[in-house]
Design an enzyme around this catalytic site. Sequence first.
Site, PDB file in Angstrom:
ATOM      1  N   ARG A 159       0.848  -1.191   0.000  1.00  0.00           N
ATOM      2  CA  ARG A 159       0.000   0.000   0.000  1.00  0.00           C
ATOM      3  C   ARG A 159       0.878   1.234   0.000  1.00  0.00           C
ATOM      4  NH1 ARG A 159      -5.136  -1.831   2.228  1.00  0.00           N
ATOM      5  NH2 ARG A 159      -4.664  -3.960   2.822  1.00  0.00           N
ATOM      6  N   ARG A 170       2.167   7.858  11.800  1.00  0.00           N
ATOM      7  CA  ARG A 170       0.858   7.414  12.293  1.00  0.00           C
ATOM      8  C   ARG A 170       0.953   6.919  13.733  1.00  0.00           C
ATOM      9  NH1 ARG A 170       0.345   4.982   7.137  1.00  0.00           N
ATOM     10  NH2 ARG A 170       0.316   2.830   7.888  1.00  0.00           N
TER      11      ARG A 170
END
Length: 213
Positions: A159, A170
């Site tokens: 991804r 994140r």
Amino acid sequence: MHLMRKYVVMGVQGSGKGTQATLLCKEYDLVHINVGDIFRWHVQNHTKLGAQVRRTMATGELIGDDQVESVVKERLHQHDWNYGFVIDGFPRNGRQAEFFLESFDIDGVIHLDLPDEEVHRRVLNRRLCSRCGMDYNLIADRPEVEGKCDVCGGELVTRADDTPEALSARLREYHTKTKPVLDIFRRKEYVVSVDARPDVDTVQHDIRQKLGL
Ligand SMILES: [Zn+2]
């Protein structure tokens, strides 16, 4: 009156949060409430809320606390959860946690604890079929032929946002926002922390044991 069980599940991406919530719900007849899925449903079905969410996301902003809270409130007021629920994807910050505690009583917060190194190992080993979208994991779910999808033979890719740098960012954001939530729940002695590193069944067993089920 029968026993009601109301839980919150918290854990970083890759911690197996969805899998564990699903197993718990199946065994105890609980309803799995995934707040992200509710928003996606509204967007896909072009509801008024869906349109608001689309606009917010188009400007690159996060969905506001008020919107999130009203969605959770509306969902819980449907009362289709006869035996209780497991809520996933909420609360995401201190304010949402305070709101939640003022509005609803809960029986426990399941905190799936996974060290950052392990999150990196798990997430960076994910692959996705570029043709049919099937998920693979080079640790546990290896394809039979390297780099090829077992189902359609398509090429397996990473991804775009699964890079070490993006993942570190994140994780930093997750820890900054989650710590206050856990601190608020810990003050009420709701939190059970479970080591998320072992296999799925072991983790599920530990969750049930720690919740006294
Ligand atoms: Zn495929």
